[in-house]
Design a protein around this motif. Sequence first.
Motif, mmCIF file in Angstrom:
data_model
loop_
_atom_site.group_PDB
_atom_site.id
_atom_site.type_symbol
_atom_site.label_atom_id
_atom_site.label_comp_id
_atom_site.label_asym_id
_atom_site.label_seq_id
_atom_site.Cartn_x
_atom_site.Cartn_y
_atom_site.Cartn_z
ATOM 1 N N ASP A 1 0.835 -1.203 0.000
ATOM 2 C CA ASP A 1 0.000 0.000 0.000
ATOM 3 C C ASP A 1 0.873 1.257 0.000
ATOM 4 N N LYS A 2 0.421 2.299 -0.707
ATOM 5 C CA LYS A 2 1.212 3.516 -0.847
ATOM 6 C C LYS A 2 1.367 4.306 0.452
ATOM 7 N N LYS A 3 0.605 3.982 1.474
ATOM 8 C CA LYS A 3 0.804 4.666 2.757
ATOM 9 C C LYS A 3 2.092 4.201 3.438
ATOM 10 N N TYR A 4 2.670 3.113 2.929
ATOM 11 C CA TYR A 4 3.908 2.586 3.500
ATOM 12 C C TYR A 4 5.114 3.018 2.647
ATOM 13 N N ASN A 5 5.317 4.309 2.532
ATOM 14 C CA ASN A 5 6.375 4.811 1.660
ATOM 15 C C ASN A 5 7.776 4.538 2.219
ATOM 16 N N VAL A 6 7.921 4.549 3.542
ATOM 17 C CA VAL A 6 9.223 4.247 4.138
ATOM 18 C C VAL A 6 9.602 2.789 3.847
ATOM 19 N N GLU A 7 8.646 1.918 4.016
ATOM 20 C CA GLU A 7 8.874 0.498 3.732
ATOM 21 C C GLU A 7 9.203 0.289 2.258
ATOM 22 N N TYR A 8 8.529 1.033 1.385
ATOM 23 C CA TYR A 8 8.779 0.912 -0.054
ATOM 24 C C TYR A 8 10.217 1.325 -0.384
ATOM 25 N N ASP A 9 10.702 2.400 0.219
ATOM 26 C CA ASP A 9 12.082 2.826 -0.017
ATOM 27 C C ASP A 9 13.060 1.733 0.393
ATOM 28 N N TYR A 10 12.775 1.073 1.526
ATOM 29 C CA TYR A 10 13.634 -0.021 1.965
ATOM 30 C C TYR A 10 13.569 -1.181 0.970
ATOM 31 N N ILE A 11 12.372 -1.511 0.512
ATOM 32 C CA ILE A 11 12.206 -2.598 -0.461
ATOM 33 C C ILE A 11 13.027 -2.328 -1.717
ATOM 34 N N VAL B 1 9.365 9.042 19.597
ATOM 35 C CA VAL B 1 10.651 8.623 20.159
ATOM 36 C C VAL B 1 11.399 9.877 20.595
ATOM 37 N N ASN B 2 11.719 9.964 21.883
ATOM 38 C CA ASN B 2 12.315 11.187 22.421
ATOM 39 C C ASN B 2 13.744 11.022 22.930
ATOM 40 N N PRO C 1 17.282 1.573 8.090
ATOM 41 C CA PRO C 1 16.932 3.000 8.142
ATOM 42 C C PRO C 1 15.530 3.225 8.712
ATOM 43 N N ILE C 2 15.381 3.002 10.007
ATOM 44 C CA ILE C 2 14.082 3.132 10.656
ATOM 45 C C ILE C 2 13.831 4.568 11.096
ATOM 46 N N TYR C 3 14.867 5.185 11.671
ATOM 47 C CA TYR C 3 14.762 6.553 12.183
ATOM 48 C C TYR C 3 15.610 7.505 11.330
ATOM 49 N N SER C 4 15.352 8.793 11.459
ATOM 50 C CA SER C 4 16.178 9.785 10.764
ATOM 51 C C SER C 4 17.515 9.969 11.475
ATOM 52 N N ASN D 1 19.309 4.229 14.764
ATOM 53 C CA ASN D 1 19.288 3.013 13.949
ATOM 54 C C ASN D 1 20.371 2.025 14.388
ATOM 55 N N ILE D 2 21.526 2.552 14.764
ATOM 56 C CA ILE D 2 22.604 1.690 15.245
ATOM 57 C C ILE D 2 22.192 1.016 16.550
ATOM 58 N N LEU D 3 21.584 1.784 17.453
ATOM 59 C CA LEU D 3 21.126 1.214 18.728
ATOM 60 C C LEU D 3 20.063 0.149 18.494
ATOM 61 N N ASP D 4 19.151 0.388 17.574
ATOM 62 C CA ASP D 4 18.130 -0.603 17.239
ATOM 63 C C ASP D 4 18.775 -1.894 16.747
ATOM 64 N N ALA D 5 19.799 -1.770 15.897
ATOM 65 C CA ALA D 5 20.492 -2.961 15.376
ATOM 66 C C ALA D 5 21.230 -3.703 16.488
#
Length: 237
Positions: free
Chosen positions: A9-19, A81-82, A192-195, A200-204
């Motif tokens: 679905d086009k609402k998932y543009n972040v996921e599409y960029d990763y794909i 996320v703060n 690339p989950i966060y800006s 992102n490194i901490l998540d990994a």
Amino acid sequence: MWINELSIDKKYNVEYDYIISRLDGIKNLSYTKENSKERFICSLATNLENENFVKSELQDIITKVILIYLKRRIVFSGIDVNCYLDVAYMASIIYFDINYEVNYLRSKMDNITDYNIDGILNFRLKKLKDNWLELRGFTADLLKFSTVEDLTYITSLMNSTYSGVSELKLEKTKGSIKLTTTQPELNIDILPIYSNDYYNILDAIIFSNPKNILLSNISLPKEMTTVLKKIIPVKYL
């Protein structure tokens, strides 16, 4: 010639960029982007001798999109996320049952005729999605009412529920941070989950769940290092 279609679905543009970034890296795969009002669609093609390899890569892409990106959207919908502790806590919630979820997802992907990613989630993985919806209220309340000590304890506890790598080394290579392990067959991706790249490194790191972290010629943000030391032993080389 093996031909198929991958869509989301086009609402998932972040996921599409990763794909797209992943499709670009698959050897011997040709794909074209198709126009659609409501969906991102990629038409896929490869030679028959490469079919199994390409399918394996596509399965890995879909696994990460659903179990990391879409699960995060569902469980943490509307939550900001703060700080680094928020990132670590969210990652521990996302990954604590990852081994079971990967096996469950792949068992549901047998004999699929096309790779409709949100369709797979909504219909084949309804059980998982319902679990995530139940989890959402619980995690939101914890972020809202828990102290720093509470979140640190919960993050450490969640990490103890699944096995990870024995040792994770962080080093700077050509201006970027690389994560390597003593198990060369394991590839730890920084998604690339966060800006914020350090988020992102901490998540990994939380995903890999190491018993020890080695820092080689690298300086991390003070707050990030403080959070890591409360969860995982950190050593300097």
